[in-house]
Design a protein around this motif. Structure first.
Motif, PDB file in Angstrom:
ATOM      1  N   GLY A  97       0.065  37.422  -9.371  1.00 27.15           N
ATOM      2  CA  GLY A  97      -1.355  37.573  -9.624  1.00 27.15           C
ATOM      3  C   GLY A  97      -1.841  36.405 -10.468  1.00 27.15           C
ATOM      4  O   GLY A  97      -1.460  35.257 -10.241  1.00 27.15           O
ATOM      5  N   THR A 121      -4.885  44.015 -12.675  1.00 25.60           N
ATOM      6  CA  THR A 121      -4.032  42.886 -12.310  1.00 25.60           C
ATOM      7  C   THR A 121      -2.791  42.919 -13.196  1.00 25.60           C
ATOM      8  O   THR A 121      -2.739  43.685 -14.163  1.00 25.60           O
ATOM      9  CB  THR A 121      -4.776  41.542 -12.452  1.00 25.60           C
ATOM     10  N   VAL A 165      -4.249  43.520  -7.848  1.00 26.57           N
ATOM     11  CA  VAL A 165      -3.044  42.709  -7.634  1.00 26.57           C
ATOM     12  C   VAL A 165      -2.015  43.086  -8.688  1.00 26.57           C
ATOM     13  O   VAL A 165      -1.963  42.523  -9.778  1.00 26.57           O
ATOM     14  CB  VAL A 165      -3.363  41.191  -7.659  1.00 26.57           C
TER      15      VAL A 165
END
Length: 301
Positions: free
Chosen positions: A145, A178, A267
């Motif tokens: 990420g 993330t 992510v």
């Protein structure tokens, strides 16, 4: 193998954000490095510079002669047609690797759930993964990420927002989760997978914490001792967000739009098997951020 007989490793993107960290790490690990660049005379990093251009098939073949493994760290987010360009570049690289007898390709891609409606940026990263494997050369993929380190576009954008705006209107992507990872840890993983017995593999990589983008902004503001107020505006469009970023950061509008589109996708690491393959404890966000800030101070001296 003795150092004298160890075949070289090629790094495509040697002058980039991760490449300039990876080359010295490979040299320190005792691997001869060919640093692929379009500007051989200007290259001052670790390894032996060799000319190579993903748009020049003959240069790729020449750069790969005798190479054991090739790292592919190339992307072109600053181009309007980056999806087409990145797919064509990956196809040329894979073809040259097969013709040169390269044993494996190692690619740094992007996290994201394939079942999600991936942004053009993340969709392109998946396409590059696929294209690199079309010529039969085994491909090891590391999916990350946001990478925290001085010179990384996403990180520098985050830092500049915190340092330049004590209050900011924020679109809904600030609530997207993330799993940030330190640049130095990404390099450790890249070096660690070089000698995998089964090189055809895909790994998720990330730091130990899952955070929202808003969390990262607040944590960085606290580290730097800066005030920060986030004012959510859910209807702020990606286009307006990218124009806003262009005004208050050094990120150009086109790249900013590609990154912001990706920030709507969660992510996070779904499979942490890389921790068994390359065992170490990755840095948390605060440690990675402090290291990145220190890198910037050193670079300014």
């Amino acid at each position: 193998m003795t150092p004298a007989t160890t075949p070289p490793v090629l790094v495509a993107g040697a002058s980039g954000f991760i490449g300039r960290r990876l080359c010295p790490a490979l040299v320190d690990a005792g691997r001869p490095v060919r640093a692929m660049t379009r500007k051989v005379d200007a290259y001052s990093g670790a390894g032996t510079p060799v000319y190579g251009d993903v748009a020049d098939d003959s240069s790729l073949r020449a750069a790969m002669i005798g190479v054991e493994a090739a790292y592919y760290l190339v992307h072109s987010l600053d181009r309007a047609d980056f999806e087409r360009h990145d797919a064509e570049a990956a196809a040329a690289f894979a073809k040259a690797a097969a013709e040169a007898g390269v044993g494996r390709i190692i690619y740094l891609g992007g996290l994201g759930d394939d079942a999600d409606d991936l942004s053009p940026h993340l969709r392109s990263r998946r396409e590059v993964e696929s294209v690199l494997g079309t010529t039969g050369v085994p491909v090891t993929v590391l999916r990350a990420g946001i990478i925290i380190g001085h010179g990384g576009i996403s990180w520098d954008m985050t830092r500049q927002l915190v340092e330049r705006l004590p209050a900011m209107v924020t679109p809904k992507w600030v609530d997207t989760r993330t799993q940030p990872v330190a640049a130095d840890d990404v390099v450790r993983y890249l070096v660690g997978v070089l000698d995998l017995a089964e090189p055809a593999a895909v790994f998720d990589i990330g730091g130990p914490e899952v955070l929202t983008y808003g969390d990262m902004l607040r944590r960085l503001a606290a580290i730097e001792g800066r005030p920060l107020i986030l004012l959510p505006v859910p209807l702020l469009t990606p286009r307006l967000s990218s124009l806003w970023l262009g005004l208050v950061t050094d990120v150009d509008t086109r790249t900013g739009r590609a990154l912001i589109d990706s920030m709507t996708n969660e992510v996070v690491v779904r499979d942490d098997s890389i921790r068994d393959v390359v065992p170490f404890e990755p840095m948390d966000f605060d440690e990675a951020a402090l290291r990145a800030l220190g890198e910037r101070i050193k670079a300014k001296r």
